[in-house]
Scaffold this motif. Sequence first.
Motif, short mmCIF file in Angstrom:
data_model
loop_
_atom_site.label_atom_id
_atom_site.label_comp_id
_atom_site.label_asym_id
_atom_site.label_seq_id
_atom_site.Cartn_x
_atom_site.Cartn_y
_atom_site.Cartn_z
N SER A 209 0.81 -1.22 0.00
CA SER A 209 0.00 0.00 0.00
C SER A 209 0.85 1.27 0.00
CB SER A 209 -0.93 0.00 1.23
OG SER A 209 -0.16 0.01 2.42
N GLY A 210 2.17 1.13 0.05
CA GLY A 210 3.03 2.30 0.14
C GLY A 210 3.17 2.85 1.54
N MET A 211 2.50 2.22 2.50
CA MET A 211 2.57 2.62 3.91
C MET A 211 2.99 1.42 4.74
SD MET A 211 -0.78 5.10 4.28
CE MET A 211 -1.89 3.76 3.88
N ARG A 212 3.06 1.66 6.05
CA ARG A 212 3.47 0.59 6.95
C ARG A 212 2.43 -0.53 6.99
NH1 ARG A 212 5.09 1.32 13.38
NH2 ARG A 212 5.73 -0.86 13.72
N GLN A 213 1.16 -0.15 7.02
CA GLN A 213 0.09 -1.14 7.04
C GLN A 213 -0.25 -1.58 5.62
OE1 GLN A 213 -0.95 -2.45 9.74
NE2 GLN A 213 0.05 -1.04 11.17
N PRO A 214 -0.38 -2.89 5.38
CA PRO A 214 -0.68 -3.36 4.01
C PRO A 214 -2.14 -3.11 3.64
CG PRO A 214 -0.62 -5.21 5.53
CD PRO A 214 -0.20 -4.00 6.33
N ARG A 215 -2.41 -3.19 2.38
CA ARG A 215 -3.78 -3.09 1.88
C ARG A 215 -4.39 -4.49 1.88
NH1 ARG A 215 -5.86 -3.25 -3.40
NH2 ARG A 215 -3.72 -3.30 -4.18
N VAL A 216 -5.55 -4.61 2.49
CA VAL A 216 -6.18 -5.92 2.68
C VAL A 216 -7.30 -6.10 1.68
CG1 VAL A 216 -7.32 -7.46 4.31
CG2 VAL A 216 -5.62 -5.84 5.14
N GLU A 217 -7.28 -7.23 0.98
CA GLU A 217 -8.35 -7.60 0.06
C GLU A 217 -8.91 -8.95 0.48
OE1 GLU A 217 -7.12 -7.50 -3.96
OE2 GLU A 217 -6.77 -5.32 -4.00
N LEU A 218 -10.17 -9.18 0.18
CA LEU A 218 -10.85 -10.42 0.55
C LEU A 218 -11.19 -11.22 -0.69
CD1 LEU A 218 -13.32 -9.12 3.29
CD2 LEU A 218 -11.06 -10.11 3.62
N GLU A 219 -10.94 -12.52 -0.61
CA GLU A 219 -11.29 -13.45 -1.68
C GLU A 219 -12.20 -14.52 -1.11
OE1 GLU A 219 -7.88 -15.07 -3.54
OE2 GLU A 219 -7.24 -13.15 -4.46
N GLU A 220 -13.31 -14.78 -1.77
CA GLU A 220 -14.28 -15.76 -1.28
C GLU A 220 -13.65 -17.15 -1.26
OE1 GLU A 220 -19.03 -16.83 -1.89
OE2 GLU A 220 -17.97 -15.46 -3.25
N MET A 221 -13.77 -17.80 -0.09
CA MET A 221 -13.11 -19.09 0.10
C MET A 221 -14.12 -20.24 0.09
SD MET A 221 -10.72 -20.33 3.31
CE MET A 221 -12.04 -20.05 4.48
N GLY A 222 -15.28 -20.03 0.69
CA GLY A 222 -16.25 -21.10 0.80
C GLY A 222 -16.13 -21.82 2.16
N PRO A 223 -17.17 -22.54 2.56
CA PRO A 223 -18.43 -22.73 1.84
C PRO A 223 -19.35 -21.51 1.99
CG PRO A 223 -18.51 -23.86 3.94
CD PRO A 223 -17.14 -23.27 3.84
N SER A 224 -19.95 -21.08 0.89
CA SER A 224 -20.90 -19.96 0.90
C SER A 224 -22.31 -20.54 0.99
CB SER A 224 -20.75 -19.13 -0.38
OG SER A 224 -19.44 -18.59 -0.46
N LEU A 225 -22.97 -20.23 2.10
CA LEU A 225 -24.26 -20.86 2.40
C LEU A 225 -25.35 -19.81 2.53
CD1 LEU A 225 -23.05 -23.33 5.20
CD2 LEU A 225 -23.25 -23.79 2.75
#
Length: 310
Positions: A209-225
């Motif tokens: 992210s260019g800063m100390r803290q990273p940029r967080v992204e979410l990816e669907e893992m499952g199981p999606s109910l």
Amino acid sequence: MLTQPKAKNARTKRFLTNRDPKVNENVKTAIFVRGSTTSKVIQDTLKDLFALRKPEAINFTKKNEIHPFDDETGIEFFARKNDSSLFAVGMHSKKRPHNLILGRTFNYQILDMIELGIEGCTTMEDLKTKACSVGTKPLMVFNGEGFNQNEDLIRLKSILLDFFRGEVADKVSLKGLEYVITVTAGPLGPNGEPGLVFFRPYTTVFKKSGMRQPRVELEEMGPSLDLRIRRVRYPSDDMMKLATKVPKELKQTKVKNISRDGMGDKYGRVHLGKQDINKIQTRKVKALKKKLDDKQPANKKQRMMDVDSD
């Protein structure tokens, strides 16, 4: 009901001692049981939930004639035999298709449970994304006003939090936060009944992210109910009181005039005696002194007396 066996050697004694009640309890074990008839949706759901709950989980692959809402003895037998306090039972019938039951036990007796109907399911195998490491704790997020208003949704929230709590940790590392579980409650019905509940696990991806803290992204893992609440069994007041009883060793000693708020901040109260404002030593300020004009008449009179004497 199984009787409590007696220890015949040191090994058996250690095993039975590990099951005895403790001040700091062991990590709760969950059992996953299949009913007499199951569907492909139920089998895949139990398989994926078992993968999220490992290693404190036991999966039964054989079918069992078990109906927790009608007969409690079957699930209580498995709970005592495997020293488990959480259970998930999957079954399928024409009356209740794709039926999933989640519940808790206390002292090897059913405390509470909730029956859910699976109306939509996307497995881990279908999504084909990177899964989380075994034994990691998830971040639980609950969305929707129903989790604060509807009693059935409040019970579901409590059971899910207990189901995925895992080992108690004082500190959490950012790198150890590998997946997030979001549970979203749909709008309530016209009579206040709960709508669909969307259960979605996501893996976290940390990017620059260019800063100390990273940029967080979410990816669907499952199981999606997509779940719908069918039946709920609440605990009795006496059993709930015993289950939530805090041992004396863990109770904080109450200190007089000291309290804590919901965030854990400490507040102290100081009591002072009655004060006499007239005796309080205040700061000496020129503005509070008598004005020189008040002394002028006396000075003039003294001067006039001096002149007359001359």
